[in-house]
Scaffold this motif. Structure first.
Motif, mmCIF file in Angstrom:
data_model
loop_
_atom_site.group_PDB
_atom_site.id
_atom_site.type_symbol
_atom_site.label_atom_id
_atom_site.label_comp_id
_atom_site.label_asym_id
_atom_site.label_seq_id
_atom_site.Cartn_x
_atom_site.Cartn_y
_atom_site.Cartn_z
ATOM 1 N N GLY A 62 -2.582 -5.203 1.511
ATOM 2 C CA GLY A 62 -2.881 -4.192 2.527
ATOM 3 C C GLY A 62 -2.120 -4.572 3.781
ATOM 4 N N ASP A 122 -6.538 -5.513 -0.043
ATOM 5 C CA ASP A 122 -6.304 -4.549 1.036
ATOM 6 C C ASP A 122 -7.531 -4.159 1.842
ATOM 7 N N MET A 135 0.831 -1.211 0.000
ATOM 8 C CA MET A 135 0.000 0.000 0.000
ATOM 9 C C MET A 135 0.863 1.258 0.000
ATOM 10 N N THR A 179 -9.102 1.268 6.868
ATOM 11 C CA THR A 179 -9.429 0.065 6.079
ATOM 12 C C THR A 179 -10.935 -0.143 6.161
#
Ligand SMILES: NC(=O)c1ccc[n+]([C@@H]2O[C@H](COP(=O)([O-])OP(=O)(O)OC[C@H]3O[C@@H](n4cnc5c(N)ncnc54)[C@H](O)[C@@H]3O)[C@@H](O)[C@H]2O)c1
Length: 288
Positions: A215, A279, A172, A244
């Motif tokens: 992620g 992610d 990420m 998230t």
């Protein structure tokens, strides 16, 4: 005999040779197991031979085929020896997963935002001005050169054969840099960029080159940043969860669907130069 964990779907990798660098790591091990479960002959490359062999043994005890090999991804000679040994004993490499990667304390700042009053007072307050070139170089070498060199060595074995592919592991932090981890963010951005460059360069060779951008998964390398000693989340981990949309960390098993899809030419034969985020929505979320 113990059993493999269930796969999201099956692909047939019988007679394929898969080389996984950093394969004994947390994410790499899940990938090695899944590839072996699909029938590939898996070579687990790492610096710690005992660790790679322990994983190989557990895969072999589960009915797969795996072999551990000690090799530093930054040592071209060692990679070439490993590649020659693999080709002569198992066959040429069909699948390369560049999983070795990581961070270094000297490539990280203590401060998220520069504060002139406290900057540099101690390690927890280190800022941009305290960053050590040795740490930066270590992280760039490991993540970028540690992806480039194995690709150079193993892709030679893929030339002129069909169904071969390389999968790099980005992050990420390649999309937008994460605070503190200056070197890692730059290095992973370079890995994503290199993935696209190599995909173009090898576009007519039949070798596909893609990346997975995980992620946040709790593994050995980020444990100290994410977990307090009592196992509760650090403030940084809480921020990650808040950013998230699925409101949790990932599990290594959740990378396997993307991995198998990218590896299987029947499913992704026209996909090259792609960087697939896995992610929980982190990269899509603006925070508002
Ligand atoms: N854990 C996460 O949340 C996360 C997120 C995004 C990307 N990644 C990336 O995924 C990959 C795997 O990470 P992980 O979390 O499983 O970490 P890990 O530390 O468990 O695994 C990394 C493995 O690479 C090996 N390695 C390190 N330097 C090496 C070298 N010079 N030569 C050969 N092997 C070497 C280590 O021994 C280790 O087994 C890394 O590239 C990492 O940057 C991880």
């Amino acid at each position: 005999m113990t059993a493999f964990a269930p796969l999201p779907f099956d692909i047939d990798l019988k007679n394929k040779v898969a080389v996984v660098t950093g394969g004994a790591g947390v994410l790499g091990a899940a990938m090695c197991r899944a590839l072996a479960q699909c029938g590939a002959k898996v070579v687990i490359i790492g610096r710690d031979l005992a660790k790679a062999e322990r994983l190989a043994e557990s895969i072999n005890n589960t009915g797969g085929f795996a072999q551990g090999m000690s090799c530093d991804v930054l040592d071209r000679g060692a990679l070439e020896n490993a590649a020659a040994h693999i080709a002569s004993t198992l066959g040429p490499c069909d699948i390369l997963i560049n999983g070795a990667g990581g961070n270094h304390p000297k490539g990280i700042t203590g401060q998220e935002y520069f504060d002139a009053e406290t900057a540099g007072k101690d390690a927890s307050q280190s800022s941009f001005f305290d960053l050590d070139m040795e740490g930066f170089k270590f992280v760039f070498d490991l993540n970028l050169m540690g992806t480039l060199l194995p690709s150079q060595v193993f892709a030679k074995q893929m030339l002129g054969r069909s169904g071969c592919s390389i999968i790099n592991i980005s992050s990420m932090s390649a999309y937008r840099p994460l605070t503190k981890v200056a070197a890692y963010s730059g290095a992973k951005a370079a890995v994503s960029n290199f993935t696209q460059w190599l995909a173009v360069h090898l576009g007519q060779s039949g070798i596909r080159v893609n990346a997975i951008a995980p992620g946040f998964f709790i593994t050995e390398q980020n444990q100290k940043l994410m977990l307090q000693e009592d196992g509760s989340f650090t403030p940084r981990a809480q921020k990650v969860i808040a950013q998230t949309p699925m409101r949790r960390f990932g599990d290594a098993s959740e990378l396997i669907g993307a991995l198998l899809w990218l590896v299987e030419a029947k499913a992704s034969g026209f996909v090259t130069g792609a960087i697939i985020p896995v992610d929980g929505g982190f990269s899509a979320y603006a925070g508002v």
